[in-house]
Design a protein around this motif. Structure first.
Motif, mmCIF file in Angstrom:
data_model
loop_
_atom_site.group_PDB
_atom_site.id
_atom_site.type_symbol
_atom_site.label_atom_id
_atom_site.label_comp_id
_atom_site.label_asym_id
_atom_site.label_seq_id
_atom_site.Cartn_x
_atom_site.Cartn_y
_atom_site.Cartn_z
ATOM 1 N N PHE A 1 0.842 -1.204 0.000
ATOM 2 C CA PHE A 1 0.000 0.000 0.000
ATOM 3 C C PHE A 1 0.874 1.249 0.000
ATOM 4 C CE2 PHE A 1 -2.388 3.255 2.450
ATOM 5 C CZ PHE A 1 -3.365 3.501 1.503
ATOM 6 N N GLU A 2 1.916 1.250 0.825
ATOM 7 C CA GLU A 2 2.847 2.386 0.835
ATOM 8 C C GLU A 2 3.483 2.576 -0.540
ATOM 9 O OE1 GLU A 2 5.649 1.614 3.961
ATOM 10 O OE2 GLU A 2 4.074 1.524 5.481
ATOM 11 N N ASN A 3 3.869 1.469 -1.180
ATOM 12 C CA ASN A 3 4.445 1.551 -2.527
ATOM 13 C C ASN A 3 3.482 2.201 -3.505
ATOM 14 O OD1 ASN A 3 6.272 -1.627 -2.638
ATOM 15 N ND2 ASN A 3 6.772 0.280 -1.639
ATOM 16 N N LEU A 4 2.195 1.904 -3.363
ATOM 17 C CA LEU A 4 1.190 2.458 -4.271
ATOM 18 C C LEU A 4 0.938 3.949 -4.036
ATOM 19 C CD1 LEU A 4 -1.318 -0.522 -4.348
ATOM 20 C CD2 LEU A 4 0.034 0.335 -6.280
ATOM 21 N N LEU A 5 1.494 4.472 -2.952
ATOM 22 C CA LEU A 5 1.354 5.903 -2.665
ATOM 23 C C LEU A 5 2.648 6.667 -2.917
ATOM 24 C CD1 LEU A 5 -0.731 5.709 0.617
ATOM 25 C CD2 LEU A 5 -1.562 6.129 -1.703
ATOM 26 N N GLU A 6 3.685 5.997 -3.367
ATOM 27 C CA GLU A 6 4.974 6.650 -3.577
ATOM 28 C C GLU A 6 5.155 7.029 -5.049
ATOM 29 O OE1 GLU A 6 7.090 4.454 0.236
ATOM 30 O OE2 GLU A 6 7.448 3.651 -1.757
ATOM 31 N N ILE A 7 5.890 6.266 -5.814
ATOM 32 C CA ILE A 7 6.195 6.643 -7.207
ATOM 33 C C ILE A 7 4.947 6.787 -8.092
ATOM 34 C CG2 ILE A 7 6.659 4.338 -8.110
ATOM 35 C CD1 ILE A 7 9.087 5.617 -9.611
ATOM 36 N N PRO A 8 3.848 6.061 -7.836
ATOM 37 C CA PRO A 8 2.663 6.288 -8.674
ATOM 38 C C PRO A 8 2.140 7.722 -8.659
ATOM 39 C CG PRO A 8 2.465 4.173 -7.638
ATOM 40 C CD PRO A 8 3.664 4.858 -7.001
ATOM 41 N N VAL A 9 2.494 8.502 -7.659
ATOM 42 C CA VAL A 9 2.100 9.920 -7.656
ATOM 43 C C VAL A 9 2.604 10.595 -8.930
ATOM 44 C CG1 VAL A 9 2.486 12.128 -6.499
ATOM 45 C CG2 VAL A 9 1.928 10.092 -5.162
ATOM 46 N N LEU A 10 3.804 10.223 -9.366
ATOM 47 C CA LEU A 10 4.352 10.800 -10.598
ATOM 48 C C LEU A 10 3.540 10.370 -11.820
ATOM 49 C CD1 LEU A 10 8.143 10.344 -9.860
ATOM 50 C CD2 LEU A 10 6.815 12.464 -9.776
ATOM 51 N N VAL B 1 1.679 13.097 -14.345
ATOM 52 C CA VAL B 1 1.937 13.171 -15.786
ATOM 53 C C VAL B 1 0.670 12.840 -16.574
ATOM 54 C CG1 VAL B 1 2.830 10.828 -16.236
ATOM 55 C CG2 VAL B 1 3.656 12.760 -17.591
ATOM 56 N N ALA B 2 -0.112 11.880 -16.104
ATOM 57 C CA ALA B 2 -1.352 11.549 -16.810
ATOM 58 C C ALA B 2 -2.302 12.742 -16.832
ATOM 59 C CB ALA B 2 -2.025 10.341 -16.168
ATOM 60 N N LEU B 3 -2.423 13.426 -15.708
ATOM 61 C CA LEU B 3 -3.305 14.595 -15.667
ATOM 62 C C LEU B 3 -2.755 15.751 -16.495
ATOM 63 C CD1 LEU B 3 -4.519 14.436 -11.972
ATOM 64 C CD2 LEU B 3 -5.772 13.812 -14.051
ATOM 65 N N MET B 4 -1.429 15.904 -16.514
ATOM 66 C CA MET B 4 -0.846 16.965 -17.344
ATOM 67 C C MET B 4 -1.044 16.656 -18.829
ATOM 68 S SD MET B 4 2.476 18.150 -15.037
ATOM 69 C CE MET B 4 3.591 17.737 -16.280
ATOM 70 N N VAL B 5 -0.903 15.408 -19.208
ATOM 71 C CA VAL B 5 -1.156 15.002 -20.598
ATOM 72 C C VAL B 5 -2.613 15.288 -20.954
ATOM 73 C CG1 VAL B 5 -1.378 12.964 -22.093
ATOM 74 C CG2 VAL B 5 0.708 13.305 -20.749
ATOM 75 N N TYR B 6 -3.509 14.998 -20.035
ATOM 76 C CA TYR B 6 -4.933 15.253 -20.254
ATOM 77 C C TYR B 6 -5.222 16.751 -20.384
ATOM 78 C CZ TYR B 6 -9.869 15.802 -19.109
ATOM 79 O OH TYR B 6 -11.188 16.184 -19.119
ATOM 80 N N VAL B 7 -4.743 17.533 -19.443
ATOM 81 C CA VAL B 7 -5.036 18.973 -19.408
ATOM 82 C C VAL B 7 -4.474 19.684 -20.633
ATOM 83 C CG1 VAL B 7 -4.497 21.110 -18.154
ATOM 84 C CG2 VAL B 7 -5.294 19.099 -16.914
#
Length: 138
Positions: free
Chosen positions: A61-70, A74-80
């Protein structure tokens, strides 16, 4: 393909993260109920040793809150910026797939070498997403 297509891998990774969080919560209650862990452990998350079945899921769970933030950024920036295309979408799904594989390995038999492979592949995909987005912006 629509710009919104990039949001589906974002939703999928969020769903994976929420699923692991719920699983972790159930295991925490189970550990206390079975006497595998004193409930006072949760005051500071120390003082007792958590059982391995709980540690694996908690650490994942901690892993899923670390690097996935990046990835989310980037996904939201690509979208916007309206840069969604087949390449970004494919890389996004590849990243989510590697995180899912990493989660399955980490929370089951937990072979470090086996889980390192999807972690590194996912990291390379994420770096490629950032580089590609950067190049598109300049």
């Amino acid at each position: 393909m629509t710009q919104e297509s990039i949001l589906f891998p974002v939703f999928a990774l969020a769903a994976l993260t929420f699923s692991v969080a719920l699983w972790m919560a159930r295991l925490r209650f189970k550990a206390v109920k079975l006497g595998d862990l004193d409930r006072r452990y949760y005051k500071l998350n120390r003082g007792w040793e958590a059982p391995e079945y709980l540690v694996k899921v908690s650490r994942n769970f901690e892993n899923l809150l670390e690097i996935p933030v990046l990835f989310y950024v980037v996904a939201l920036m690509v979208y916007v910026t309206k840069q969604v295309d087949c390449v970004h979408l494919t890389m996004a799904w590849m990243y989510v797939g590697t995180r899912l594989i990493h989660t399955v390995i980490h929370t089951t038999y937990n072979n470090v070498l086996h889980r390192m492979i999807p972690f590194l592949l996912g990291s390379m995909v994420l770096i490629a997403m950032w580089i590609r987005f950067f190049v598109q912006m300049i």
